[in-house]
Design a protein around this motif. Structure first.
Motif, PDB file in Angstrom:
ATOM      1  N   HIS A 183       0.805  -1.214   0.000  1.00  0.00           N
ATOM      2  CA  HIS A 183       0.000   0.000   0.000  1.00  0.00           C
ATOM      3  C   HIS A 183       0.844   1.273   0.000  1.00  0.00           C
ATOM      4  N   LYS A 199       6.074   5.876   7.681  1.00  0.00           N
ATOM      5  CA  LYS A 199       5.496   5.031   8.719  1.00  0.00           C
ATOM      6  C   LYS A 199       6.589   4.491   9.631  1.00  0.00           C
ATOM      7  N   HIS A 255       4.308  -0.293   1.302  1.00  0.00           N
ATOM      8  CA  HIS A 255       4.395  -1.030   2.572  1.00  0.00           C
ATOM      9  C   HIS A 255       3.440  -2.199   2.573  1.00  0.00           C
ATOM     10  N   TYR A 303       1.318   1.225  14.096  1.00  0.00           N
ATOM     11  CA  TYR A 303       2.293   2.035  13.376  1.00  0.00           C
ATOM     12  C   TYR A 303       1.873   3.495  13.334  1.00  0.00           C
TER      13      TYR A 303
HETATM   14  C1  LIG Z   1      -5.527   2.733   6.368  1.00  0.00           C
HETATM   15  C2  LIG Z   1      -6.816   3.221   6.989  1.00  0.00           C
HETATM   16  C3  LIG Z   1      -8.007   2.553   6.810  1.00  0.00           C
HETATM   17  N1  LIG Z   1      -9.151   3.033   7.389  1.00  0.00           N
HETATM   18  C4  LIG Z   1     -10.374   2.258   7.211  1.00  0.00           C
HETATM   19  C5  LIG Z   1     -10.774   2.040   5.761  1.00  0.00           C
HETATM   20  C6  LIG Z   1     -11.441   0.694   5.760  1.00  0.00           C
HETATM   21  O1  LIG Z   1     -12.821   0.835   6.053  1.00  0.00           O
HETATM   22  C7  LIG Z   1     -10.782  -0.068   6.915  1.00  0.00           C
HETATM   23  C8  LIG Z   1      -9.745  -1.068   6.464  1.00  0.00           C
HETATM   24  O2  LIG Z   1      -8.845  -0.388   5.600  1.00  0.00           O
HETATM   25  P1  LIG Z   1      -7.799  -1.218   4.739  1.00  0.00           P
HETATM   26  O3  LIG Z   1      -8.444  -2.477   4.214  1.00  0.00           O
HETATM   27  O4  LIG Z   1      -7.151  -0.269   3.750  1.00  0.00           O
HETATM   28  O5  LIG Z   1      -6.729  -1.632   5.858  1.00  0.00           O
HETATM   29  P2  LIG Z   1      -5.337  -2.352   5.585  1.00  0.00           P
HETATM   30  O6  LIG Z   1      -5.470  -3.384   4.506  1.00  0.00           O
HETATM   31  O7  LIG Z   1      -4.818  -2.771   6.905  1.00  0.00           O
HETATM   32  O8  LIG Z   1      -4.427  -1.193   4.994  1.00  0.00           O
HETATM   33  C9  LIG Z   1      -3.301  -0.690   5.686  1.00  0.00           C
HETATM   34  O9  LIG Z   1      -2.307  -1.671   5.616  1.00  0.00           O
HETATM   35  C10 LIG Z   1      -1.061  -1.318   5.060  1.00  0.00           C
HETATM   36  C11 LIG Z   1      -0.035  -2.350   5.441  1.00  0.00           C
HETATM   37  C12 LIG Z   1      -0.616   0.062   5.340  1.00  0.00           C
HETATM   38  O10 LIG Z   1       0.561   0.372   5.478  1.00  0.00           O
HETATM   39  C13 LIG Z   1      -1.632   1.130   5.334  1.00  0.00           C
HETATM   40  O11 LIG Z   1      -1.639   1.853   6.558  1.00  0.00           O
HETATM   41  C14 LIG Z   1      -2.999   0.653   5.066  1.00  0.00           C
HETATM   42  O12 LIG Z   1      -3.132   0.592   3.657  1.00  0.00           O
HETATM   43  O13 LIG Z   1     -10.158   0.946   7.738  1.00  0.00           O
HETATM   44  C15 LIG Z   1      -9.171   4.187   8.154  1.00  0.00           C
HETATM   45  O14 LIG Z   1     -10.234   4.618   8.656  1.00  0.00           O
HETATM   46  N2  LIG Z   1      -7.999   4.875   8.325  1.00  0.00           N
HETATM   47  C16 LIG Z   1      -6.821   4.445   7.778  1.00  0.00           C
HETATM   48  O15 LIG Z   1      -5.760   5.101   7.975  1.00  0.00           O
END
Ligand SMILES: Cc1cn([C@H]2C[C@H](O)[C@@H](COP(=O)(O)OP(=O)(O)O[C@H]3O[C@H](C)C(=O)[C@H](O)[C@H]3O)O2)c(=O)[nH]c1=O
Length: 188
Positions: A62, A72, A119, A132
């Motif tokens: 991401h 990060k 990342h 993080y």
């Molecule tokens: C990243 C983020 C997400 N959200 C909400 C949006 C979605 O409804 C839910 C899950 O989001 P997402 O599927 O993008 O989460 P991850 O797959 O863990 O994504 C993260 O994982 C990788 C490893 C990263 O480095 C980033 O911080 C980020 O992309 O949380 C938020 O409300 N705030 C945030 O900062």
């Protein structure tokens, strides 16, 4: 605070000291003054925390594009994971190169990933928690992803791609070859 360089300039392994006693340990997981004294001058504005239930959960690769690119500082609050940074800065001598580090509750290591890097991580234990710090706020309009198993990046995750547990977003992420990176190498 122990700081180790990696093969990618700017990506650092930081291990704060732990003060153990009969109860367990205490550690300052982040101290901006100590970081600045060590040459790490990143201001963080948002802390993230996620739980991944199963071994082999992959989140990534991401990024957030400018003007909301994020540096990060990643650590593992419970369990263990393999954390990966990929240089995505156009013109960088290490463009497309990756580094991976085992982060765990036990080893207390942290990975500092500058803006301009992709990342991602894969979990090595059940119920692994990642926490993080981010240098910019969440900006969904700037959120993007590249395939974790992209053949040109060639990350060795230690898990078969077909066995990885992915979000729907990550399962349909773009290939690195198709990725028009918004990041530009600025010579450091
Ligand atoms: C990243 C983020 C997400 N959200 C909400 C949006 C979605 O409804 C839910 C899950 O989001 P997402 O599927 O993008 O989460 P991850 O797959 O863990 O994504 C993260 O994982 C990788 C490893 C990263 O480095 C980033 O911080 C980020 O992309 O949380 C938020 O409300 N705030 C945030 O900062």
């Amino acid at each position: 605070m122990d700081i180790q360089k990696t093969e990618l300039a700017g990506v650092l392994i930081i291990t704060p000291p732990r003060f153990g006693d009969h109860r367990g340990f205490f550690s300052e997981s982040w101290n901006s003054a100590r970081a600045k004294a060590a040459g790490i001058d990143t201001d963080f504005v948002q802390d993230n925390h996620s739980l991944s239930r199963d071994v082999g959960t992959v989140r990534g690769l991401h990024f957030q594009s400018p003007p909301h690119a994020q540096a990060k500082l990643v650590r593992c609050g419970r369990g263990s994971l393999f954390d990966v940074a990929v240089d995505a800065r156009k013109g960088s001598p290490t463009y497309g190169r990756w580094v991976g580090v085992e982060l765990s509750f036990e080893n207390g290591r942290q990975l500092l990933i500058p803006a301009g890097f992709l990342h991602g991580f894969v979990t090595r234990e059940p119920d692994t928690e990642i926490v993080y710090k981010c240098s910019d706020y969440y900006a969904p309009e700037c959120d993007g992803a590249v395939r974790f198993d992209d053949p040109t990046i060639g990350i060795d995750w230690g898990v078969a791609p077909e066995a990885a547990i992915l979000s729907e977003k990550d399962a349909k992420a773009q290939l690195f070859a198709d990725f028009d990176s918004p990041f530009v190498f600025e010579g450091s």
